[in-house]
Write an enzyme that holds these catalytic residues in place. Sequence first.
Site, PDB file in Angstrom:
ATOM      1  N   GLU A  43       0.838  -1.201   0.000  1.00 42.81           N
ATOM      2  CA  GLU A  43       0.000   0.000   0.000  1.00 42.81           C
ATOM      3  C   GLU A  43       0.872   1.250   0.000  1.00 42.81           C
ATOM      4  OE1 GLU A  43      -2.167   2.869   3.080  1.00 42.81           O
ATOM      5  OE2 GLU A  43      -1.681   0.832   3.740  1.00 42.81           O
ATOM      6  N   ASP A  47       0.588   3.809  -3.126  1.00 45.37           N
ATOM      7  CA  ASP A  47       0.165   5.191  -2.915  1.00 45.37           C
ATOM      8  C   ASP A  47       1.053   6.153  -3.697  1.00 45.37           C
ATOM      9  OD1 ASP A  47      -1.206   7.400  -1.414  1.00 45.37           O
ATOM     10  OD2 ASP A  47       0.792   7.637  -0.562  1.00 45.37           O
ATOM     11  N   ASP A 115      -7.045   1.154   0.950  1.00 44.84           N
ATOM     12  CA  ASP A 115      -5.694   0.643   1.183  1.00 44.84           C
ATOM     13  C   ASP A 115      -5.368  -0.542   0.277  1.00 44.84           C
ATOM     14  OD1 ASP A 115      -5.382   2.540   3.129  1.00 44.84           O
ATOM     15  OD2 ASP A 115      -5.537   1.163   4.822  1.00 44.84           O
ATOM     16  N   GLU A 118      -4.702   0.489  -3.310  1.00 46.13           N
ATOM     17  CA  GLU A 118      -3.334   0.981  -3.464  1.00 46.13           C
ATOM     18  C   GLU A 118      -2.321  -0.158  -3.414  1.00 46.13           C
ATOM     19  OE1 GLU A 118      -3.695   5.544  -1.728  1.00 46.13           O
ATOM     20  OE2 GLU A 118      -3.116   3.922  -0.371  1.00 46.13           O
TER      21      GLU A 118
END
Length: 222
Positions: A43, A47, A115, A118
């Site tokens: 994650e 991101d 989450d 990502e």
Amino acid sequence: MLGDAAHTFLTRLVGRRPADEALWREALTHGSTGDARDYQRLEFLGDRVLGMVVAEWLHEDEKSDEGRLSQRLNALVSRTTCAAVAREIGLAEHIRLGKQARDDGGHDSDNILGDVMEALIGASFVSRGFDPTRELVRKLWAPHVQGDAGQSKHPKSALQEWAAGNRRKGPEYTLVERSGPDHAASFTVRVSVKNVGEAQATANSKQEAETLAAAAFLKEFG
């Protein structure tokens, strides 16, 4: 390793059967399962990759200034938008959760959905590289980029300007309550402007609750 349903989902998502099953399993795994590896590291990576892809995409629009680009970027990479994309592709049923997290509604949590979305981007980057991952993000985020995400002024910015324009003190945000387990937390926030009034809202993150409270205040008093 991955079940048949997850295999089918990932094959449809990336266009081929996933080669590194352990990596993609990690991306789908919540910490509540007790597994040694969960989605958090992927994650973190995803991101950053998402932000890079969307920033590059928005930069292609030469008509927007830096302020508008930042406004749209923040909206498009927000947890709310990531969770919306996750719902659009049917991600929820493939997330690996522990029993308590499932019972607490973790599959429908914006925090978890965002989450894991990502994390999947991170897994794509690790296993396939930047170009295929850029293509994946552009395919999934196209309706949001082409829509009005980030086009309107953010409610908190709008409220700040409204208060200044009406010669009022700036809005004050107060966390009224935090409830629920960490993986499915709920935040209630109150926003007030002195000598005008107040409004409150509840969401899966403090930031989103503040945004919703600002929007509610403007609807009632703006």
